[in-house]
Every structure is written in structure tokens, then in C-alpha cells.
Design a protein around this motif. Structure first.
Motif, PDB file in Angstrom:
ATOM      1  N   SER A  70      -9.794   5.422   5.994  1.00 24.35           N
ATOM      2  CA  SER A  70     -10.226   4.459   5.307  1.00 24.35           C
ATOM      3  C   SER A  70     -10.244   4.823   3.667  1.00 24.35           C
ATOM      4  CB  SER A  70     -11.461   4.008   5.483  1.00 24.35           C
ATOM      5  OG  SER A  70     -11.606   2.719   4.872  1.00 24.35           O
ATOM      6  N   LEU A  71     -10.298   5.973   3.373  1.00 24.60           N
ATOM      7  CA  LEU A  71     -10.334   6.264   2.044  1.00 24.60           C
ATOM      8  C   LEU A  71      -9.002   6.363   1.426  1.00 24.60           C
ATOM      9  CD1 LEU A  71     -11.893   7.432  -0.517  1.00 24.60           C
ATOM     10  CD2 LEU A  71     -11.504   9.792   0.208  1.00 24.60           C
ATOM     11  N   PHE A  72      -7.988   6.941   2.341  1.00 23.24           N
ATOM     12  CA  PHE A  72      -6.592   6.992   2.060  1.00 23.24           C
ATOM     13  C   PHE A  72      -5.920   5.841   1.988  1.00 23.24           C
ATOM     14  CE2 PHE A  72      -1.950   7.270   3.178  1.00 23.24           C
ATOM     15  CZ  PHE A  72      -1.680   7.988   1.883  1.00 23.24           C
ATOM     16  N   THR A  73      -5.975   4.920   3.172  1.00 22.47           N
ATOM     17  CA  THR A  73      -5.202   3.721   3.428  1.00 22.47           C
ATOM     18  C   THR A  73      -5.772   2.493   2.429  1.00 22.47           C
ATOM     19  OG1 THR A  73      -6.674   3.203   5.207  1.00 22.47           O
ATOM     20  CG2 THR A  73      -4.716   4.196   5.701  1.00 22.47           C
ATOM     21  N   ASN A  74      -7.123   2.689   2.230  1.00 23.25           N
ATOM     22  CA  ASN A  74      -7.627   1.489   1.447  1.00 23.25           C
ATOM     23  C   ASN A  74      -7.848   1.747   0.161  1.00 23.25           C
ATOM     24  OD1 ASN A  74      -7.840  -0.356   3.485  1.00 23.25           O
ATOM     25  ND2 ASN A  74      -9.402   1.035   4.591  1.00 23.25           N
ATOM     26  N   LEU A  75      -7.494   3.088  -0.453  1.00 20.76           N
ATOM     27  CA  LEU A  75      -7.773   3.312  -1.909  1.00 20.76           C
ATOM     28  C   LEU A  75      -6.705   3.990  -2.358  1.00 20.76           C
ATOM     29  CD1 LEU A  75      -9.336   3.032  -4.501  1.00 20.76           C
ATOM     30  CD2 LEU A  75     -10.867   5.412  -3.575  1.00 20.76           C
ATOM     31  N   GLY A  76      -6.547   5.275  -1.755  1.00 21.32           N
ATOM     32  CA  GLY A  76      -5.670   6.368  -2.182  1.00 21.32           C
ATOM     33  C   GLY A  76      -4.223   5.884  -2.095  1.00 21.32           C
ATOM     34  N   ASN A  77      -3.852   4.959  -1.134  1.00 23.33           N
ATOM     35  CA  ASN A  77      -2.421   4.526  -0.895  1.00 23.33           C
ATOM     36  C   ASN A  77      -1.957   3.815  -2.119  1.00 23.33           C
ATOM     37  OD1 ASN A  77      -0.715   3.262   2.001  1.00 23.33           O
ATOM     38  ND2 ASN A  77      -0.055   3.372  -0.154  1.00 23.33           N
ATOM     39  N   TYR A  78      -2.994   2.732  -2.455  1.00 21.01           N
ATOM     40  CA  TYR A  78      -2.729   1.902  -3.678  1.00 21.01           C
ATOM     41  C   TYR A  78      -2.786   2.638  -5.233  1.00 21.01           C
ATOM     42  CZ  TYR A  78      -3.538  -1.409   0.119  1.00 21.01           C
ATOM     43  OH  TYR A  78      -3.643  -1.854   1.120  1.00 21.01           O
ATOM     44  N   ILE A  79      -3.536   3.755  -5.026  1.00 21.24           N
ATOM     45  CA  ILE A  79      -3.349   4.403  -6.479  1.00 21.24           C
ATOM     46  C   ILE A  79      -2.201   5.211  -6.439  1.00 21.24           C
ATOM     47  CG2 ILE A  79      -4.642   6.459  -7.515  1.00 21.24           C
ATOM     48  CD1 ILE A  79      -7.084   5.794  -6.305  1.00 21.24           C
ATOM     49  N   LEU A  80      -1.603   5.683  -5.333  1.00 18.76           N
ATOM     50  CA  LEU A  80      -0.358   6.597  -5.450  1.00 18.76           C
ATOM     51  C   LEU A  80       0.751   5.390  -5.693  1.00 18.76           C
ATOM     52  CD1 LEU A  80      -0.685   8.705  -2.488  1.00 18.76           C
ATOM     53  CD2 LEU A  80      -0.709   9.172  -4.734  1.00 18.76           C
ATOM     54  N   VAL A  81       0.674   4.190  -5.233  1.00 22.64           N
ATOM     55  CA  VAL A  81       1.840   2.988  -5.575  1.00 22.64           C
ATOM     56  C   VAL A  81       1.736   2.994  -7.085  1.00 22.64           C
ATOM     57  CG1 VAL A  81       2.289   0.744  -5.394  1.00 22.64           C
ATOM     58  CG2 VAL A  81       1.733   1.837  -3.278  1.00 22.64           C
ATOM     59  N   VAL A  82       0.420   2.650  -7.620  1.00 25.71           N
ATOM     60  CA  VAL A  82       0.594   2.546  -9.000  1.00 25.71           C
ATOM     61  C   VAL A  82       0.926   3.776  -9.834  1.00 25.71           C
ATOM     62  CG1 VAL A  82      -1.249   2.187 -10.962  1.00 25.71           C
ATOM     63  CG2 VAL A  82      -1.392   0.737  -8.962  1.00 25.71           C
ATOM     64  N   LEU A  83       0.585   5.009  -9.310  1.00 22.64           N
ATOM     65  CA  LEU A  83       0.989   6.175 -10.093  1.00 22.64           C
ATOM     66  C   LEU A  83       2.612   6.325  -9.902  1.00 22.64           C
ATOM     67  CD1 LEU A  83       0.131   8.965 -11.335  1.00 22.64           C
ATOM     68  CD2 LEU A  83       0.064   9.907  -9.051  1.00 22.64           C
ATOM     69  N   PHE A  84       3.074   5.997  -8.719  1.00 24.17           N
ATOM     70  CA  PHE A  84       4.591   6.000  -8.559  1.00 24.17           C
ATOM     71  C   PHE A  84       5.202   5.073  -9.749  1.00 24.17           C
ATOM     72  CE2 PHE A  84       8.122   6.955  -5.372  1.00 24.17           C
ATOM     73  CZ  PHE A  84       9.135   6.174  -6.265  1.00 24.17           C
ATOM     74  N   PHE A  85       4.674   3.766  -9.682  1.00 24.73           N
ATOM     75  CA  PHE A  85       5.357   2.967 -10.525  1.00 24.73           C
ATOM     76  C   PHE A  85       4.971   3.171 -12.096  1.00 24.73           C
ATOM     77  CE2 PHE A  85       4.813  -0.987 -13.291  1.00 24.73           C
ATOM     78  CZ  PHE A  85       5.734  -1.648 -12.972  1.00 24.73           C
ATOM     79  N   VAL A  86       4.226   3.934 -12.486  1.00 21.38           N
ATOM     80  CA  VAL A  86       3.837   4.169 -13.842  1.00 21.38           C
ATOM     81  C   VAL A  86       4.634   5.386 -14.444  1.00 21.38           C
ATOM     82  CG1 VAL A  86       2.130   5.185 -15.541  1.00 21.38           C
ATOM     83  CG2 VAL A  86       1.361   3.241 -14.146  1.00 21.38           C
ATOM     84  N   LEU A  87       4.830   6.319 -13.462  1.00 13.16           N
ATOM     85  CA  LEU A  87       5.594   7.585 -13.642  1.00 13.16           C
ATOM     86  C   LEU A  87       7.016   7.228 -13.767  1.00 13.16           C
ATOM     87  CD1 LEU A  87       3.845  10.366 -11.669  1.00 13.16           C
ATOM     88  CD2 LEU A  87       3.595   9.937 -14.201  1.00 13.16           C
ATOM     89  N   GLU A  88       7.687   6.262 -12.755  1.00 13.19           N
ATOM     90  CA  GLU A  88       8.902   5.947 -12.781  1.00 13.19           C
ATOM     91  C   GLU A  88       9.365   5.034 -14.021  1.00 13.19           C
ATOM     92  OE1 GLU A  88      12.235   3.526 -12.677  1.00 13.19           O
ATOM     93  OE2 GLU A  88      10.268   2.599 -12.290  1.00 13.19           O
ATOM     94  N   TYR A  89       8.468   4.096 -14.393  1.00  9.76           N
ATOM     95  CA  TYR A  89       8.439   3.370 -15.622  1.00  9.76           C
ATOM     96  C   TYR A  89       8.566   4.022 -16.849  1.00  9.76           C
ATOM     97  CZ  TYR A  89       7.995  -0.177 -19.040  1.00  9.76           C
ATOM     98  OH  TYR A  89       7.936  -1.129 -20.126  1.00  9.76           O
ATOM     99  N   SER A  90       7.809   5.026 -16.956  1.00 11.16           N
ATOM    100  CA  SER A  90       7.789   5.863 -17.982  1.00 11.16           C
ATOM    101  C   SER A  90       9.188   6.767 -18.118  1.00 11.16           C
ATOM    102  CB  SER A  90       6.777   7.005 -17.942  1.00 11.16           C
ATOM    103  OG  SER A  90       5.369   6.276 -17.957  1.00 11.16           O
TER     104      SER A  90
END
Length: 208
Positions: free
Chosen positions: A154-174
Motif C-alpha cells: 500500500s505504501l508503494f502503490t498508493n504513495l510511492g508510485n505517485y511520487i515517482l510519477v511526479v519525480l519523473f515528470f519534473v526531472l524530464e521537464y528540467s
């Protein structure tokens, strides 16, 4: 989409991981089913309005309740896995010959229909990267479901997964802002609006 419909869609998307977490940690599959059905309503509800939208919501609630009763474990574990697989398939399907890559579509719309060759190549690679990313998220989720604790899952799928999506988005955008600094780039807010306006399933008579 009206302001009210947009608010309901955002609320439903935010409720999905919260209800999924509660369903898993409390052992209540009906909460997980409710979250999944809300997400399904966001995806499918754009085709309907008024009474038909309400009827769709009631139908999905009934379906979710039935699934929670018949398949409680699958109702808890399957929705986050299915979401990642669906996103993976959405990106990957646009990489077939003769189709424009999904990120390329967004980039073209962002630039008013003009997409230079170097950006076309980059956005096609990026589309594949997103497909691989969501496949990896699905694989981790499945591994934790099979061999990990429900708390770790639950920690990964309901929190970590979404944090990684945002991180991927931010790093790629930068990176893109630096790599292609000679082009104008939309702000993150504009990009989110562009993605939110994209129809995965066009209405009859609309182009794909």
C-alpha cells in the motif's frame, strides 16, 4: 469540461489512492472497489451528461460492490496494477508504425501544430520511456502483492508510485528545458491542462 465536472474528476482521482489504501489496510475491499469505480467514472463519464452520467455512476457502484463480494482480494490488489498497465498500454500503443507517439501529440498541440524533427525523435523516445516506467511500476506492485506485506504494498502503490510519477515528470521537464533551450516550452501548469484535456476514448465522430 465544465468547472464542476473538472472539480469532480480531480476529486475522484485524488480519492482513488486514499480509498485504495484504506481498503487494503482495513481489509475492506468495498472501499477499494469504490475508489476504482470512481476512477472508471472519470474515464468513461466524459461521454455522458445529466441522467446518463448518474446512471453510469450507479451502475459502476453496483458493479464495484459485486466484485468486492465475489473477489475481495482481487478487488484490493488489482486496481492499482490495472491502472499502471493501462497507462503503459496507452503510451506503448502509440509507438506502432504509422501512429504518432502520444507525447509527440501533446508536444504538437503545445506548439500549435508544428513539431520540429529533433523534438519528434525526442518525444517518441520519451513516449517509450513512459511506457517502460509504468510497466516497471506494475511489476513492483505485483511483486509486493505476491511477496511483500500489505503495508509495503500500500505504501508503494498508493504513495510511492505517485511520487515517482511526479519525480519523473519534473526531472524530464528540467532536462528538456536545458536540452532544447532554443525552443519555447509550456509551463508545467499548461502541460497538465493539455494532458487533462486529452481524450483517451473520443466521442463518436471525433478523431483519435
Amino acid at each position: 469540461m465544465s468547472g464542476r465536472a473538472r472539480f469532480l474528476a480531480v476529486a475522484a482521482c485524488c480519492a482513488f489512492p486514499f480509498l485504495s489504501h484504506l481498503g487494503a489496510t482495513l481489509g475492506e475491499p468495498r472501499l477499494s472497489a469504490l475508489g476504482a469505480m470512481l476512477l472508471a467514472w472519470v474515464v468513461l463519464g466524459g461521454h455522458f451528461s445529466g441522467v446518463r452520467a448518474v446512471a453510469l455512476a450507479l451502475l459502476l457502484l453496483g458493479l464495484g460492490s459485486m466484485l468486492a463480494t465475489l473477489f475481495p482480494a482481487a478487488t484490493v490488489y488489482a486496481p492499482p496494477l490495472a491502472l499502471n498497465l493501462a497507462l503503459c498500454a496507452t503510451f506503448a500503443a502509440t509507438l506502432r508504425d504509422g501512429r504518432e507517439a502520444l507525447v509527440s501529440r501533446f508536444a504538437r498541440a503545445e506548439r500549435g501544430g508544428d513539431l520540429p524533427p529533433d523534438l519528434t525523435r525526442y518525444t517518441r523516445i520519451l513516449t517509450g520511456s513512459w511506457a517502460v516506467f509504468f510497466a516497471l511500476m506494475a511489476a513492483i506492485s505485483l511483486s509486493l502483492a505476491l511477496w511483500g506485506s500489505i503495508a509495503a504494498w500500500s505504501l508503494f502503490t498508493n504513495l510511492g508510485n505517485y511520487i515517482l510519477v511526479v519525480l519523473f515528470f519534473v526531472l524530464e521537464y528540467s532536462y528538456r528545458r536545458l536540452r532544447f533551450r532554443h525552443y519555447r516550452h509550456a509551463t508545467p501548469r499548461e502541460l497538465v491542462r493539455l494532458v487533462a484535456a486529452y481524450r483517451v476514448f473520443p466521442r463518436p465522430g471525433e478523431g483519435g
